[in-house]
Structures are given as structure tokens and as C-alpha cells.
Write an enzyme that holds these catalytic residues in place. Structure first.
Site, mmCIF file in Angstrom:
data_model
loop_
_atom_site.group_PDB
_atom_site.id
_atom_site.type_symbol
_atom_site.label_atom_id
_atom_site.label_comp_id
_atom_site.label_asym_id
_atom_site.label_seq_id
_atom_site.Cartn_x
_atom_site.Cartn_y
_atom_site.Cartn_z
ATOM 1 N N LEU A 1 6.089 -1.905 11.453
ATOM 2 C CA LEU A 1 5.100 -2.849 10.930
ATOM 3 C C LEU A 1 3.723 -2.244 11.183
ATOM 4 O O LEU A 1 3.445 -1.778 12.295
ATOM 5 C CB LEU A 1 5.195 -4.195 11.653
ATOM 6 N N ASP A 2 2.854 -2.244 10.180
ATOM 7 C CA ASP A 2 1.498 -1.719 10.358
ATOM 8 C C ASP A 2 0.791 -2.439 11.507
ATOM 9 O O ASP A 2 1.063 -3.620 11.761
ATOM 10 C CB ASP A 2 0.673 -1.914 9.082
#
EC number: 5.4.99.25
Length: 270
Positions: free
Chosen positions: A48-49
Site C-alpha cells: 500500500l502506498d
């Protein structure tokens, strides 16, 4: 004779369905969870960024062997696109590269969504973990190099416009397969609508077979793990009882629920 290196930590196994907060990197989340459970081994099932929040499945011990199955599972994202600006990272973190005064109407947005549903070709962002001649694309991008990233097929099962709270922003929800970049969707939709766009907010709500009901926050985990335990000056617990925190783990086999099941006749089974 080669001496076998003793593994540090406990041979604990299972899944932590972590509610990753904004600002935390996925690798940092894995390290924190591994430390909290004092696990020998840990890994996650899909990055996940840092600017994104939500569901990050983290596997401990034997559960790491089932990570590839979870990575193949469908994912659901709810995200907000800010119209009028394209950015170098395709999210709020990057520099503004293009500006437009146009804002799309709801009718224009709805008319575009079918083009982004089903199997589509998508070019990953310049700032991504894709490897180009042995280097990560984001490392090359940070050096100011523009690289040619070939488009790839991804599948978007559903694409919904949830709301348009202002002319500047629209909220969407998608269910998609492995390898889909939501930032690329914002970039490409903005270009198609003639107004540019980037991700202003992003949250992952499912990674099959796990969902929001399985989520647990860092605060909740820490409260259980360190309840009534003395912490020394280095921030390390003086003694640990892992019974309570181990009860929060989802069993290793839960990851296999996303696999397809086939019913064989008696003849075919033989």
C-alpha cells in the site's frame, strides 16, 4: 561442519489484517508487527502506498507460505480524485506537472467508466516499484529520469462513482485484480476527460478473502500486547506474555479460502 544459525523470535504463525495508517510504509508496518509478536518471520500480501490507508494483510511464520494466494485475490479500493492537476507521482505527494481549469460533469464521468471496466491496458506510474533494467522505477524517477514503462493488462470488475462532493473532487470505488494501479486510473481518466487528475485520498477495504471486519489498528494491537507490561528506557518490554495478542491472529489456512474449489465426480476422482 556448518553451524546452523539459530532463528530469533517465536515460531508464531497466522495473519494480522492491519489497518495501515497514512504515512506509514508497508515495509515499516511489517517490521512493527514482527517486533510486536516477536515473530521469526513476517511479510505482507500487497504493498500500500505511504499516502494510502487501509487493509494490509501481514503474514507471520508459516502463513508467509500462503502470501502468493492472497496476492492473487481481488481487492477493493475507495478513492478520491482531485481534478484540474496532474502530478509527477499521480498523487498529492508529487509536483504539479499539468493544470486545467476544466472540471468534469457527473454525466461525463459516468460515460467514461465503462472504458475502465473489464480487462484494460494500464501503464504503471513513473513512481512505482516496477523494475526497469534491474532498477526500481521510483529510484530512476527520483533521479529525474523519465523511463518507458510498458502497459500491462489488469482487470477491473466493478467501477462505481460514489459521489461528487464538489466540482473539484469525485469519490469512486473499484473491485479489481492483481497489479492494478489506482494512481494510473486517476491520471488516465483526467487525461481522457480533458481536465487532468490525481489521487487525493486512497483506502483499501478488502483483499480477498479478508475484509474490513478483520481489520485491527496499531493502537489496538499495542494495547493488548503491552498491557500491564513494564517498558525499559530503550522502549523494550521487560517481559512478555503473548497469549492475548496471539488470540488476535487469523489462522494461516484462512488465506486459502480465496482459492477456487472444484467438485469432482467419483469417476473423475479415480
Amino acid at each position: 561442519m556448518v553451524r546452523q544459525r539459530k532463528k530469533r523470535g517465536r515460531p508464531v504463525s497466522g495473519w494480522v489484517i492491519f489497518d495501515k495508517p497514512k504515512g506509514m510504509r508497508s515495509t515499516e508496518a511489517v517490521s512493527q508487527i514482527k517486533w510486536l509478536f516477536h515473530a521469526q518471520k513476517a511479510g505482507h500480501a500487497g504493498t500500500l502506498d505511504p499516502l494510502a490507508s487501509g487493509l494490509l494483510p501481514i503474514a507471520l511464520g508459516e502463513a508467509t507460505k500462503t502470501v502468493p494466494y492472497v496476492m492473487q485475490g481481488t481487492k477493493t479500493y475507495r478513492f478520491q480524485i482531485a481534478w484540474g492537476e496532474e502530478r509527477s507521482t499521480d498523487d498529492l505527494e508529487g509536483e504539479i506537472t499539468h493544470i486545467s481549469s476544466k472540471r468534469p460533469t457527473q454525466e461525463e464521468i459516468l460515460a467514461l467508466l465503462p472504458q475502465y471496466t473489464g480487462v484494460i491496458l494500464q501503464t504503471p506510474p513513473q513512481f512505482s516499484a516496477i523494475k526497469i533494467t534491474g532498477n526500481r522505477a521510483y529510484d530512476l524517477a527520483r533521479e529525474g529520469k523519465v523511463v518507458e514503462i510498458p502497459p500491462r493488462q489488469v482487470e477491473i470488475e466493478t467501477f462505481k462513482l460514489i459521489e461528487t462532493p464538489t466540482r473539484e473532487r469525485s469519490v469512486f470505488e473499484i473491485t479489481c485484480g492483481k497489479g492494478t494501479y489506482v494512481r494510473s486510473l486517476a491520471r488516465d481518466m483526467g487525461r481522457d476527460l480533458g481536465c487532468y487528475g490525481h489521487i487525493a485520498d486512497l483506502r483499501r477495504t478488502t483483499v480477498a478473502p479478508f475484509c474490513e471486519d478483520d481489520l485491527i489498528t496499531w493502537e489496538e494491537l499495542k494495547a493488548v500486547a503491552l498491557d500491564k507490561i513494564a517498558i525499559n528506557e530503550n522502549g523494550i518490554p521487560s517481559e512478555r506474555n503473548f497469549t492475548k495478542i496471539d488470540e488476535l491472529l487469523i489462522e494461516t489456512g484462512a488465506a486459502l479460502k480465496c482459492l477456487s474449489h472444484y467438485t469432482l465426480s467419483e469417476t473423475r476422482a479415480q
